[in-house]
Write a protein that holds these residues in place. Structure first.
Motif, PDB file in Angstrom:
ATOM      1  N   ARG A 182      20.368  60.380  35.873  1.00  0.00           N
ATOM      2  CA  ARG A 182      21.667  60.835  36.389  1.00  0.00           C
ATOM      3  C   ARG A 182      22.373  61.743  35.385  1.00  0.00           C
ATOM      4  N   GLY A 183      22.278  61.381  34.103  1.00  0.00           N
ATOM      5  CA  GLY A 183      22.892  62.203  33.073  1.00  0.00           C
ATOM      6  C   GLY A 183      22.283  63.592  33.007  1.00  0.00           C
ATOM      7  N   ARG A 184      20.950  63.675  33.143  1.00  0.00           N
ATOM      8  CA  ARG A 184      20.292  64.976  33.112  1.00  0.00           C
ATOM      9  C   ARG A 184      20.670  65.802  34.346  1.00  0.00           C
ATOM     10  N   LEU A 185      20.772  65.157  35.497  1.00  0.00           N
ATOM     11  CA  LEU A 185      21.156  65.875  36.708  1.00  0.00           C
ATOM     12  C   LEU A 185      22.587  66.399  36.604  1.00  0.00           C
ATOM     13  N   GLU A 186      23.461  65.629  35.986  1.00  0.00           N
ATOM     14  CA  GLU A 186      24.845  66.088  35.789  1.00  0.00           C
ATOM     15  C   GLU A 186      24.882  67.310  34.887  1.00  0.00           C
ATOM     16  N   ARG A 187      24.023  67.336  33.861  1.00  0.00           N
ATOM     17  CA  ARG A 187      23.960  68.520  32.989  1.00  0.00           C
ATOM     18  C   ARG A 187      23.488  69.736  33.770  1.00  0.00           C
ATOM     19  N   MET A 188      22.529  69.543  34.646  1.00  0.00           N
ATOM     20  CA  MET A 188      22.037  70.653  35.455  1.00  0.00           C
ATOM     21  C   MET A 188      23.119  71.150  36.416  1.00  0.00           C
ATOM     22  N   LYS A 189      23.907  70.237  36.952  1.00  0.00           N
ATOM     23  CA  LYS A 189      25.019  70.644  37.810  1.00  0.00           C
ATOM     24  C   LYS A 189      26.033  71.452  37.017  1.00  0.00           C
ATOM     25  N   GLY A 190      26.337  70.997  35.807  1.00  0.00           N
ATOM     26  CA  GLY A 190      27.296  71.703  34.977  1.00  0.00           C
ATOM     27  C   GLY A 190      26.833  73.094  34.578  1.00  0.00           C
ATOM     28  N   ALA A 191      25.515  73.278  34.514  1.00  0.00           N
ATOM     29  CA  ALA A 191      24.954  74.580  34.127  1.00  0.00           C
ATOM     30  C   ALA A 191      24.724  75.487  35.335  1.00  0.00           C
ATOM     31  N   GLY A 192      25.052  74.991  36.532  1.00  0.00           N
ATOM     32  CA  GLY A 192      24.872  75.799  37.726  1.00  0.00           C
ATOM     33  C   GLY A 192      23.458  75.820  38.259  1.00  0.00           C
ATOM     34  N   TRP A 193      22.605  74.901  37.786  1.00  0.00           N
ATOM     35  CA  TRP A 193      21.223  74.851  38.236  1.00  0.00           C
ATOM     36  C   TRP A 193      21.095  73.988  39.491  1.00  0.00           C
ATOM     37  N   LEU A 194      21.997  73.001  39.623  1.00  0.00           N
ATOM     38  CA  LEU A 194      22.078  72.144  40.807  1.00  0.00           C
ATOM     39  C   LEU A 194      23.502  72.185  41.343  1.00  0.00           C
ATOM     40  N   ARG A 195      23.659  71.841  42.625  1.00  0.00           N
ATOM     41  CA  ARG A 195      24.992  71.664  43.179  1.00  0.00           C
ATOM     42  C   ARG A 195      25.009  70.444  44.084  1.00  0.00           C
ATOM     43  N   ASP A 196      26.173  69.831  44.162  1.00  0.00           N
ATOM     44  CA  ASP A 196      26.385  68.711  45.079  1.00  0.00           C
ATOM     45  C   ASP A 196      26.702  69.293  46.449  1.00  0.00           C
ATOM     46  N   THR A 197      25.891  68.990  47.454  1.00  0.00           N
ATOM     47  CA  THR A 197      26.087  69.574  48.776  1.00  0.00           C
ATOM     48  C   THR A 197      27.269  68.969  49.529  1.00  0.00           C
ATOM     49  N   GLY A 198      27.759  67.818  49.075  1.00  0.00           N
ATOM     50  CA  GLY A 198      28.810  67.114  49.809  1.00  0.00           C
ATOM     51  C   GLY A 198      28.272  66.275  50.948  1.00  0.00           C
ATOM     52  N   GLU A 199      26.950  66.329  51.161  1.00  0.00           N
ATOM     53  CA  GLU A 199      26.310  65.545  52.213  1.00  0.00           C
ATOM     54  C   GLU A 199      25.746  64.253  51.636  1.00  0.00           C
ATOM     55  N   GLN A 200      25.447  63.313  52.533  1.00  0.00           N
ATOM     56  CA  GLN A 200      24.854  62.054  52.120  1.00  0.00           C
ATOM     57  C   GLN A 200      23.644  61.740  52.986  1.00  0.00           C
ATOM     58  N   ASN A 201      22.635  61.194  52.320  1.00  0.00           N
ATOM     59  CA  ASN A 201      21.459  60.700  53.024  1.00  0.00           C
ATOM     60  C   ASN A 201      21.655  59.208  53.254  1.00  0.00           C
ATOM     61  N   ARG A 202      21.548  58.766  54.496  1.00  0.00           N
ATOM     62  CA  ARG A 202      21.788  57.359  54.819  1.00  0.00           C
ATOM     63  C   ARG A 202      20.453  56.694  55.162  1.00  0.00           C
ATOM     64  N   PRO A 203      19.839  56.026  54.174  1.00  0.00           N
ATOM     65  CA  PRO A 203      18.554  55.363  54.428  1.00  0.00           C
ATOM     66  C   PRO A 203      18.746  54.135  55.312  1.00  0.00           C
ATOM     67  N   PRO A 204      17.667  53.651  55.959  1.00  0.00           N
ATOM     68  CA  PRO A 204      17.770  52.457  56.793  1.00  0.00           C
ATOM     69  C   PRO A 204      18.292  51.248  56.036  1.00  0.00           C
ATOM     70  N   MET A 205      17.945  51.170  54.752  1.00  0.00           N
ATOM     71  CA  MET A 205      18.429  50.079  53.898  1.00  0.00           C
ATOM     72  C   MET A 205      18.986  50.691  52.619  1.00  0.00           C
ATOM     73  N   GLY A 206      20.022  50.061  52.074  1.00  0.00           N
ATOM     74  CA  GLY A 206      20.617  50.550  50.840  1.00  0.00           C
ATOM     75  C   GLY A 206      21.840  51.408  51.088  1.00  0.00           C
TER      76      GLY A 206
END
Length: 230
Positions: A182-206
């Motif tokens: 999660r920490g590495r993904l946050e760094r990638m978001k901060g660098a503009g390599w990833l973005r949060d789409t604002g969407e959610q995946n709703r699995p059958p469980m969890g």
């Protein structure tokens, strides 16, 4: 073949991630000798009779004409050569690693995906020294997974943290801490390599999971300042 000639080829180690979170390798059944009917890596010969202007161009031809896939990421791994690896005589092979979408399908009866582990543990034999080439590419992938975003190219452009975790663990062959990833993904978001789409995946469980999207330049690999395993 004359003793003065050297066979040169480009061979493709093309991998995808299956639904069980394991890596699969694309193989091609050989049509001609040597090793007719044996499974091998998709590849092409490189010589003055071909129009390839470079090794990368030959790799593109191997992907188009033999593997028949379009990778999300492609990189050169190594070149090997000796007089024993091919019964026809001295030969060189340049190995490329191609990372494929999990939705990538085969495009012919002579092509199939097998679990990478079957080749690495020797339970599935390949033509020539192709098992050794596969091992080299797998080692490169594991080494780069420790400090880069490379495993994310095994996922669709939009993915969840759980899917990213599966990709990293498949490449590394060992567990990865959820909080570390999660920490590495946050760094990638901060660098503009990833973005949060604002969407959610709703699995059958969890619980519902946020959907992230890779938005960096095509082929761009993000480098971490610390090990994924640290």
């Amino acid at each position: 073949m004359s003793r003065a000639e050297v066979l040169a080829s480009v061979d493709m180690v093309a991998l995808r991630l299956n639904e069980q979170g394991r890596l699969e390798l694309l193989l091609l059944r050989r049509a001609a000798e040597p090793f007719a009917a044996a499974w091998a890596l998709p590849g092409v010969l490189v010589n003055g009779r071909m129009a390839d202007a470079s090794l990368d161009a030959a790799a593109a031809r191997a992907l188009r004409d033999k593997a028949r896939v379009t990778p999300a990421q492609l990189e050169q791994v190594a070149t090997v050569g000796n007089a024993e690896r091919d019964p026809r005589g001295w030969s060189l092979s340049t190995i490329y690693l191609a990372l494929l979408s999990p939705q990538q399908a085969v495009a012919g009866e002579e092509l199939r995906f097998v679990e990478l582990a079957q080749v690495l543990d020797g339970s599935l034999a390949l033509a020539f020294d192709h098992a050794d080439l596969v091992a080299q590419a797998a080692e490169r992938l594991a080494a780069k997974a420790v400090y880069s975003s490379l495993p994310l190219f095994l996922l669709p452009a939009r993915f969840t943290v759980t899917e990213a975790l599966a990709a990293y663990q498949a490449c590394l062959g060992q567990p990865v801490q959820h909080t570390t990833l999660r920490g590495r993904l946050e760094r990638m978001k901060g660098a503009g390599w990833l973005r949060d789409t604002g969407e959610q995946n709703r699995p059958p469980m969890g619980r519902p999971q946020k959907v992230l999207e890779r938005v960096g330049e095509p082929g761009e690999v993000f480098l971490f300042d610390r090990s994924m395993l640290g």
